[in-house]
Design a protein around this motif. Structure first.
Motif, PDB file in Angstrom:
ATOM      1  N   ASP A  96       0.915  -1.729   0.180  1.00  0.00           N
ATOM      2  CA  ASP A  96      -0.016  -0.246  -0.081  1.00  0.00           C
ATOM      3  C   ASP A  96       0.904   0.940  -0.089  1.00  0.00           C
ATOM      4  O   ASP A  96      -0.186   1.698   0.725  1.00  0.00           O
ATOM      5  CB  ASP A  96      -1.145   0.139   1.236  1.00  0.00           C
ATOM      6  N   ALA A  97       1.856   1.412  -0.716  1.00  0.00           N
ATOM      7  CA  ALA A  97       2.862   2.053  -0.662  1.00  0.00           C
ATOM      8  C   ALA A  97       2.314   3.829  -1.532  1.00  0.00           C
ATOM      9  O   ALA A  97       1.778   3.576  -2.761  1.00  0.00           O
ATOM     10  CB  ALA A  97       4.249   2.094  -1.009  1.00  0.00           C
ATOM     11  N   CYS A  98       2.321   4.712  -1.017  1.00  0.00           N
ATOM     12  CA  CYS A  98       1.866   5.987  -1.826  1.00  0.00           C
ATOM     13  C   CYS A  98       2.455   7.496  -1.491  1.00  0.00           C
ATOM     14  O   CYS A  98       3.932   7.072  -0.677  1.00  0.00           O
ATOM     15  CB  CYS A  98       0.692   6.784  -0.703  1.00  0.00           C
TER      16      CYS A  98
ATOM     17  N   VAL B  93       1.567  11.175  -6.351  1.00  0.00           N
ATOM     18  CA  VAL B  93       2.280  10.389  -7.949  1.00  0.00           C
ATOM     19  C   VAL B  93       2.544   8.961  -7.737  1.00  0.00           C
ATOM     20  O   VAL B  93       2.275   8.592  -8.837  1.00  0.00           O
ATOM     21  CB  VAL B  93       3.507  10.519  -7.540  1.00  0.00           C
ATOM     22  N   LEU B  94       2.053   7.877  -7.334  1.00  0.00           N
ATOM     23  CA  LEU B  94       1.686   6.943  -6.195  1.00  0.00           C
ATOM     24  C   LEU B  94       0.868   6.774  -5.137  1.00  0.00           C
ATOM     25  O   LEU B  94       0.688   6.922  -4.754  1.00  0.00           O
ATOM     26  CB  LEU B  94       3.573   6.342  -5.952  1.00  0.00           C
ATOM     27  N   ARG B  95      -0.307   5.564  -6.127  1.00  0.00           N
ATOM     28  CA  ARG B  95      -1.252   5.028  -4.845  1.00  0.00           C
ATOM     29  C   ARG B  95      -1.212   3.711  -4.614  1.00  0.00           C
ATOM     30  O   ARG B  95      -1.826   3.129  -5.961  1.00  0.00           O
ATOM     31  CB  ARG B  95      -2.517   5.712  -6.024  1.00  0.00           C
ATOM     32  N   ASP B  96      -0.961   3.483  -3.403  1.00  0.00           N
ATOM     33  CA  ASP B  96      -1.835   2.618  -3.035  1.00  0.00           C
ATOM     34  C   ASP B  96      -0.927   0.566  -3.941  1.00  0.00           C
ATOM     35  O   ASP B  96      -1.472   0.417  -4.921  1.00  0.00           O
ATOM     36  CB  ASP B  96      -2.994   1.698  -3.214  1.00  0.00           C
ATOM     37  N   ILE B  97       0.457   1.140  -3.929  1.00  0.00           N
ATOM     38  CA  ILE B  97       1.368  -0.106  -4.600  1.00  0.00           C
ATOM     39  C   ILE B  97       1.987  -0.807  -3.976  1.00  0.00           C
ATOM     40  O   ILE B  97       2.036  -0.824  -2.315  1.00  0.00           O
ATOM     41  CB  ILE B  97       3.222   0.904  -5.731  1.00  0.00           C
ATOM     42  N   THR B  98       0.916  -2.237  -4.566  1.00  0.00           N
ATOM     43  CA  THR B  98       1.634  -3.551  -3.662  1.00  0.00           C
ATOM     44  C   THR B  98       2.611  -4.797  -4.661  1.00  0.00           C
ATOM     45  O   THR B  98       1.386  -4.764  -5.524  1.00  0.00           O
ATOM     46  CB  THR B  98      -0.043  -3.766  -2.602  1.00  0.00           C
ATOM     47  N   LEU B  99       3.678  -4.723  -4.122  1.00  0.00           N
ATOM     48  CA  LEU B  99       3.833  -6.023  -5.024  1.00  0.00           C
ATOM     49  C   LEU B  99       5.036  -6.188  -4.785  1.00  0.00           C
ATOM     50  O   LEU B  99       5.744  -5.550  -3.469  1.00  0.00           O
ATOM     51  CB  LEU B  99       4.818  -5.395  -6.421  1.00  0.00           C
TER      52      LEU B  99
ATOM     53  N   LEU C 236      10.675   3.847  -9.041  1.00  0.00           N
ATOM     54  CA  LEU C 236      11.998   2.704  -8.442  1.00  0.00           C
ATOM     55  C   LEU C 236      12.967   3.542  -7.089  1.00  0.00           C
ATOM     56  O   LEU C 236      13.239   3.105  -6.527  1.00  0.00           O
ATOM     57  CB  LEU C 236      12.767   2.992  -9.702  1.00  0.00           C
ATOM     58  N   MET C 237      12.803   4.975  -7.179  1.00  0.00           N
ATOM     59  CA  MET C 237      13.239   5.703  -5.646  1.00  0.00           C
ATOM     60  C   MET C 237      12.454   5.638  -4.919  1.00  0.00           C
ATOM     61  O   MET C 237      13.439   5.401  -4.322  1.00  0.00           O
ATOM     62  CB  MET C 237      12.933   7.256  -6.607  1.00  0.00           C
ATOM     63  N   LEU C 238      11.219   4.565  -4.724  1.00  0.00           N
ATOM     64  CA  LEU C 238      10.833   4.554  -3.649  1.00  0.00           C
ATOM     65  C   LEU C 238      11.644   3.419  -3.111  1.00  0.00           C
ATOM     66  O   LEU C 238      12.533   2.587  -1.955  1.00  0.00           O
ATOM     67  CB  LEU C 238       9.277   3.986  -3.603  1.00  0.00           C
ATOM     68  N   MET C 239      11.733   2.174  -4.345  1.00  0.00           N
ATOM     69  CA  MET C 239      12.717   1.241  -4.009  1.00  0.00           C
ATOM     70  C   MET C 239      13.775   1.194  -3.261  1.00  0.00           C
ATOM     71  O   MET C 239      14.300   0.636  -2.697  1.00  0.00           O
ATOM     72  CB  MET C 239      12.103   0.225  -5.443  1.00  0.00           C
TER      73      MET C 239
ATOM     74  N   THR D 112       4.907   8.400   1.131  1.00  0.00           N
ATOM     75  CA  THR D 112       4.554   9.241   2.321  1.00  0.00           C
ATOM     76  C   THR D 112       3.210   7.829   3.082  1.00  0.00           C
ATOM     77  O   THR D 112       2.431   8.822   3.361  1.00  0.00           O
ATOM     78  CB  THR D 112       3.448  10.256   1.210  1.00  0.00           C
ATOM     79  N   GLY D 113       3.304   7.306   2.259  1.00  0.00           N
ATOM     80  CA  GLY D 113       2.374   5.742   3.303  1.00  0.00           C
ATOM     81  C   GLY D 113       2.037   4.090   2.775  1.00  0.00           C
ATOM     82  O   GLY D 113       3.049   4.100   1.606  1.00  0.00           O
TER      83      GLY D 113
END
Length: 231
Positions: A10-12, A24-30, A52-55, A62-63
């Protein structure tokens, strides 16, 4: 199946713009498995580079949660993130990001020295020779072509033998011949070192070489393609 080296739940990512907050990014689960090659594709502005920068801990979620090699990146401060990246991640950017006042061998040796390798320059020379730059060791970035600079950047990223290799449009600033050469080197070095490779690309031929491709749109994962399913 190899264990996951990266997990997002649930990355945001919300950034502040002139007109207010921008999602920019919403509810990324992987999850990304060890040794996997993952391509991130999608139109400009879809969130590929931001993901990519989050990883890589280069942007802070931010979430939600981002975990790499069992470490919660969202719980680390900037110094701890830098230390973690230094020991575990290599990053290749589209714009090379070489230090202009350093020679090729100095650019590659610097992260090795920071990581405490006593033979940093010997390792740097070996890696530069591996990417075909044995005659460019003492040259500065301004004395090299774009393809050569990207080879230096690639050597710098893989020299510390990171578990995770991140590449943001690694062929974006290169012509077709140099782009193909960098593609071959990137996948060859990944296989040689056994790293997990995650790359952002607009090049279909580069994405096609990945084990899995995630398609992004409007800051979300819009689809997924497996190479085995397409072959």
């Amino acid at each position: 199946m190899p264990p996951d080296v990266i997990r997002l739940r649930d990355a945001c990512l919300t950034l502040q713009g002139n007109a207010g907050p921008v999602e920019v990014l919403r509810d990324i689960t992987l999850s990304v498995a060890g040794g996997e090659t993952l391509g991130l594709v999608g139109p400009s502005g879809s969130g590929k580079s931001s993901l990519l920068m989050l990883m890589g801990g280069l942007e802070r979620a931010t979430g939600g949660q981002v975990t790499a090699l069992g470490r919660d990146l969202t719980a680390l401060d900037e110094d701890a993130l830098a230390r973690f990246r230094l020991g575990n991640m290599g990053v290749v950017f589209q714009s090379f990001h070489l230090i202009p006042t350093m020679t090729a061998i100095e650019n590659v040796a610097t992260p090795l020295e920071l990581a405490g390798h006593a033979d940093a320059f010997a390792q740097a020379e070996a890696q530069l020779r591996r990417v075909g730059l044995g005659q460019r060791l003492e040259h500065y970035p301004s004395q090299m072509s774009g393809g050569e600079q990207q080879r230096v950047a690639l050597a710098r990223a893989v020299a510390p033998r990171p578990a995770i290799l991140l590449a943001d449009e690694p062929t974006g600033n290169l012509d077709g011949v140099n782009g193909q050469a960098i593609m071959d080197l990137l996948f060859g070095l990944r296989e040689e070192h056994g790293a997990t490779l995650i790359l952002v690309t607009h090049a279909p031929e580069l994405a096609a070489r990945c084990d899995r491709v995630l398609r992004l749109a409007d800051g979300r994962i819009a689809g997924e393609d497996l190479r085995s399913a397409a072959e």
